[in-house]
Design a protein around this motif. Structure first.
Motif, short mmCIF file in Angstrom:
data_model
loop_
_atom_site.label_atom_id
_atom_site.label_comp_id
_atom_site.label_asym_id
_atom_site.label_seq_id
_atom_site.Cartn_x
_atom_site.Cartn_y
_atom_site.Cartn_z
N ASP A 1 30.20 34.60 33.72
CA ASP A 1 29.35 34.95 32.80
C ASP A 1 29.71 36.02 31.53
O ASP A 1 29.12 36.96 31.19
N HIS A 2 30.88 35.92 31.46
CA HIS A 2 31.60 36.76 30.37
C HIS A 2 32.23 35.73 29.33
O HIS A 2 32.91 34.54 29.74
N PRO A 3 32.50 36.06 28.07
CA PRO A 3 33.16 35.15 27.08
C PRO A 3 34.64 34.95 27.36
O PRO A 3 35.40 35.68 28.02
N GLY B 1 44.24 39.38 36.16
CA GLY B 1 43.39 39.56 35.03
C GLY B 1 41.94 39.77 35.52
O GLY B 1 41.78 39.94 36.47
N GLY B 2 41.12 39.62 34.44
CA GLY B 2 39.85 39.72 34.55
C GLY B 2 38.80 39.93 33.61
O GLY B 2 39.22 39.94 32.29
N ILE B 3 37.59 40.06 33.91
CA ILE B 3 36.66 40.29 32.57
C ILE B 3 36.57 41.84 32.13
O ILE B 3 37.21 42.59 32.76
N PRO C 1 40.33 37.54 26.08
CA PRO C 1 40.99 38.31 27.02
C PRO C 1 40.37 39.70 27.19
O PRO C 1 40.20 40.35 25.98
N SER C 2 40.26 40.40 28.35
CA SER C 2 39.86 41.56 28.46
C SER C 2 41.00 42.70 28.56
O SER C 2 42.19 42.24 28.17
N GLN C 3 40.64 43.92 28.16
CA GLN C 3 41.88 45.12 28.44
C GLN C 3 42.54 44.76 29.51
O GLN C 3 43.95 44.82 29.59
N TYR C 4 42.17 44.33 30.66
CA TYR C 4 42.77 44.17 31.92
C TYR C 4 43.75 43.04 31.80
O TYR C 4 44.92 42.98 32.19
N ASP C 5 43.19 41.78 31.09
CA ASP C 5 44.07 40.75 30.87
C ASP C 5 45.16 41.16 30.27
O ASP C 5 46.57 40.72 30.52
N LEU C 6 45.09 41.81 29.02
CA LEU C 6 46.09 42.34 28.11
C LEU C 6 47.17 43.04 29.09
O LEU C 6 48.42 42.94 28.86
N ASP C 7 46.69 43.97 29.75
CA ASP C 7 47.45 44.86 30.59
C ASP C 7 48.63 43.94 31.40
O ASP C 7 49.60 44.53 31.81
N TRP C 8 48.09 42.86 32.19
CA TRP C 8 48.99 42.01 33.11
C TRP C 8 49.54 40.95 32.39
O TRP C 8 50.21 40.08 33.08
N ALA C 9 49.17 40.64 30.97
CA ALA C 9 49.80 39.25 30.54
C ALA C 9 51.12 39.19 30.43
O ALA C 9 51.74 40.30 29.71
#
Lengths: 145, 93
Positions: free
Chosen positions: A89-91, B89-91, A94-102
């Motif tokens: 239910d989200h676009p 990762g996550g939303i 990448p979220s900030q969390y995705d960025l932190d861990w990418a």
């Protein structure tokens, strides 16, 4: 960089996200690299090891399972070229969390799963300087690929 | 010499090498030696403050160094130091 994904492989990625909805589903993309193109050959859906109460907004893959997947890829003559995961239910951005861990080099394929149905997918890659993720071209091939 | 296993996403910085042999007594020394040998890998292991990036996991043989003595963990010639990426990762929420 362009990510090429055969239709049946993309179907597997979408199915995994739908199956785990409302939690996030993730896994590894195995394939080959040809210049600036990466071609997916198969996917390895992986267990989400994040705390059970937060899997609707987070995913975590186990490092030892990643090692086993790297070894499998080598046996198959492939490489782990990227990661796929769903955003319930989200676009598919990448979220900030995705960025932190990418991790730079990997391509990250994010699929939106809306009310249990997979919709849009987009591909991203972290810049070498770790400052932001940039969208990559994504081509889903019809038929058997 | 201790063997370091380099994961696929870091191999572009080790001239494609997946296995690198290093002389070191601790995990921290091994990482220093690896970075000295392949300077371009440094920014992908450590952030600007010199801390290990969150996605870097270090295992001596099959043991996570966080359960041992971290970068002070001793290593020996027969050991393999594995650098494994954490993938998470996550939303937005």
């Amino acid at each position: 960089m362009k990510l090429l994904i055969p239709g049946p492989v993309m179907d597997e990625i979408r199915s995994h996200g739908e199956k785990l909805y409302p939690e996030e589903g993730a896994g590894l993309i195995l394939g080959s690299i040809e210049g600036e193109h990466r071609e997916a050959r198969r996917v390895l859906p992986m267990p989400n090891h994040f705390n059970s109460g937060e899997r609707n907004r987070r995913y975590l893959l186990d490092p030892q399972e990643i090692l086993q997947a790297e070894e499998l890829a080598e046996q198959l003559g492939l490489e782990v070229i990227g990661i796929f995961h769903s955003h319930p239910d989200h676009p598919p951005a990448p979220s900030q969390y995705d960025l932190d861990w990418a991790v730079p080099w990997y391509v990250y394929l994010i699929t939106r799963v809306e009310q249990g149905a997979a919709s849009e997918s987009r591909a991203w890659r972290m810049l070498e300087d770790h400052t932001r993720m940039v969208e990559q071209a994504l081509e889903i091939e019809d038929g058997e690929g | 010499m201790t063997q370091i296993r380099v994961p696929t996403p870091l191999r572009p910085y080790t001239e494609g090498e997946g296995q690198v042999k290093i002389e070191a007594n601790t995990v921290g020394e091994a990482l220093e030696e690896l970075t000295a040998k392949f300077p371009s890998i440094g920014p992908h292991l450590f952030n600007d403050d010199g801390e290990l990036r969150p996605y870097v996991n270090l295992f001596v043989n099959d043991k996570d160094v966080r359960t041992l003595e971290g970068v002070q963990t001793a290593i020996h010639d027969s050991d393999t130091l594995m650098i494994l990426p954490s993938i998470a990762g996550g939303i937005f929420a």
